[in-house]
Every structure is written in C-alpha cells, then in structure tokens.
Design an enzyme around this catalytic site. Structure first.
Site, PDB file in Angstrom:
ATOM      1  N   LYS A  52      38.493  42.834  42.569  1.00 27.95           N
ATOM      2  CA  LYS A  52      38.601  42.220  43.901  1.00 27.95           C
ATOM      3  C   LYS A  52      38.963  43.292  44.933  1.00 27.95           C
ATOM      4  CE  LYS A  52      39.405  37.697  41.951  1.00 27.95           C
ATOM      5  NZ  LYS A  52      40.242  36.566  41.599  1.00 27.95           N
ATOM      6  N   GLN A  96      46.208  35.221  41.710  1.00 29.68           N
ATOM      7  CA  GLN A  96      45.369  35.264  40.505  1.00 29.68           C
ATOM      8  C   GLN A  96      45.914  34.289  39.463  1.00 29.68           C
ATOM      9  OE1 GLN A  96      42.508  36.948  40.337  1.00 29.68           O
ATOM     10  NE2 GLN A  96      42.117  36.247  38.266  1.00 29.68           N
ATOM     11  N   ASP A 119      40.132  31.104  47.981  1.00 27.43           N
ATOM     12  CA  ASP A 119      39.673  30.552  46.703  1.00 27.43           C
ATOM     13  C   ASP A 119      39.201  29.104  46.861  1.00 27.43           C
ATOM     14  OD1 ASP A 119      39.772  32.244  44.431  1.00 27.43           O
ATOM     15  OD2 ASP A 119      41.969  32.198  44.423  1.00 27.43           O
TER      16      ASP A 119
END
Ligand code: GUN
Length: 281
Positions: A52, A96, A119
């Site tokens: 990322k 995460q 997200d």
C-alpha cells in the site's frame, strides 16, 4: 480459447490515470495522503501494508505508517484514529485487518471518519454502496468491475453468481453488479445444489477462501470467471478458489491467481484516497 485477465496490466493503466490526477491536485497545493495503521506482527499484513505504501509512492501520494505493538488497546487505537480524523494532510485512513483478538474491530472501524474511510468499511459507506450513490467503492469488488470494463465484457442483463457473502467482498460485489444492471445471485456455505446455480452464471465470482473449490462441472461454457481467493498451499505457492487448469478452457475470460484480482485491490484503495483528497475542495 479463453482470455487470461491480466490484473497487473489493468492495475498499471488505472494507476497511470490516478498519477495524472494526483499531479493535478499537487499543482493546486494538495498532496493526497493515506494513513495506514498496522497492529501487531502478522507477516501477511506487513506485506499488504508495504505494498500500500509502495502504491502511494508510485502514484505520488503521501503515506503515513503507524505500526503499533500487539498489546495496543482498543482505546489507544481509537485515540490515534480520532487524531488522524482531524489531520488536514491525511485524506484516507485504513486500519489493516485482522487486528489482534483483544481489540474491538467494529468499534475501531466505526471510529474512522466516513469521509476518510477509503476501505469503505464504515456502516455509513456500506449504506451508500447499497443505495448506489457513493464516493468510496469497496476495493476488491470495485477492482473486479474495473477489470470487466477494461476488457469490454458486457455485464448488463447478465447473470452474475457470487459464491461468498462476506461484508468485504460477496455482499458489496452484489451491490456493484446490480448497479451495472446484472442479475445477481449470492451463494454461500449453506446454499443447496450449488453447482446447479453456478452453472447458470455468465459471470462467476469465487470468494470462498477454499483452494480449487470451483471445479469444471460448476462452470457454464463461455462463462467469465473471477477468482478472489488467495490460498497458500503446502508447497508455499499461491492458489485461487478456482481450479484454474481444469476450468480455464470452459471460460471466455478468467483471472489467474496470482496476478488477477489481487493487484487491483490496492489500486482501488489509491483511487479512493485520490477521491477523498478531491472531496476536500
Ligand atoms: N485485510 C485484508 N484485506 C484488507 C482490506 O482490503 N483492507 C484492510 N484494511 N485490511 C485488509
């Protein structure tokens, strides 16, 4: 003859378009920034987080990493997120997953400001995906839609069968395919006569988490098969949820693992981070 959908190629094309837009924003004095939080030492999570950060670098965005120890409490994590919610240079925030078991994951995800939730895990953004009017598309499903568009694969009126009903992939994929005017069926572990249903699919999405779960007898001739699975085999190799070698000749298009859906997910996260930064104008 089938076409192997090349996730790296599609991803590179989308990243080029993102980079151009990032440059436009930079010319206006704003550099899109993504805060990435990782708690503990899960090796797979470490690889994802590194990728990322690399994606941010590659497209000219800032990334801010917060690597927290395993014993971090829910309260500590929440107070970091609240701080990041208020920071001007941070346009996107992601934590995460999975987080260590003692952390209240739902509470943590619900603390991320919906405006920075790249997200698209916050209930507000899940709700927007349901209505079809959203800023942040759920990354893995959005990556699959992007691949279908890149290869000019028709979706409207087609029967899309999704195996898997997770909040991250199966359910939001159903919503995105409905938005594209597909007819959608969602199957799962309790579905009866699964193969009878999957054999009706023009577009079959496998998001099961079981290696080589989809076999040739489950696939219609000429179907498009999208494989979300990333399973690590005993020999260390990666394997999808689809038995690629057995299924590929029946398909018109199929994604390999690795190199299919996987490379798209981070690219869509970058696209959402860009969208978050553009939204601040
Ligand atoms: N862990 C596995 N996939 C994802 C994802 O898409 N987002 C986050 N935050 N964690 C993950």
């Amino acid at each position: 003859m089938y076409t192997r959908i090349d996730g790296k190629e599609v991803s590179a094309s989308v990243r080029n378009a993102i980079t151009e837009k990032v440059n436009d924003l930079k010319a206006k004095g704003v550099t899109p920034g993504l805060a990435v939080i990782i708690v503990g030492n899960d090796p797979a999570s470490r690889v994802y987080v590194n990728n990322k950060k690399k994606g941010c670098e590659q497209t000219g965005m800032n990334s801010f990493e917060y690597a927290l120890p395993e014993e971090t409490t829910t309260e500590e994590l929440i107070s970091l997120i609240e701080k990041l919610n208020g920071e001007k240079d941070v346009h996107g925030i992601l934590c995460q997953l999975p987080v260590p078991k003692h952390i209240d994951e739902e509470k943590v995800l619900n603390t991320i400001s919906p405006d920075k939730d790249v997200d698209a895990f916050h209930p507000v953004n899940c709700g927007k995906v349901m209505t079809g009017d959203y800023t942040f598309a759920p990354c893995t499903p959005a990556g699959m839609v992007e691949m279908l568009k890149y290869y000019n694969i028709p979706v409207a009126g087609k029967h899309c069968v999704i195996i898997g009903r997770s909040n991250i992939v199966g359910k939001p994929m159903a919503m995105l395919m409905l938005k594209e005017n597909a007819t959608v069926t969602v199957c799962h572990s309790r579905t009866e006569n699964l193969a009878e249903i999957t054999k009706q699919a023009d577009i079959l999405v496998a998001a099961v988490g079981r290696p080589k779960f989809v076999t040739a007898d489950m696939v219609k001739d000429g179907a498009v098969v999208l494989d979300v699975g990333i399973n690590r085999m005993e020999d260390g190799k990666l394997c999808g949820d689809v038995d690629f070698d057995a299924v590929c000749e029946k398909t018109s298009y199929i994604t390999p693992v690795p190199g299919g859906v996987g490379p798209m997910t981070i690219t869509m996260l970058l696209k959402n981070t860009l969208a978050a930064a553009e939204n601040t104008f």
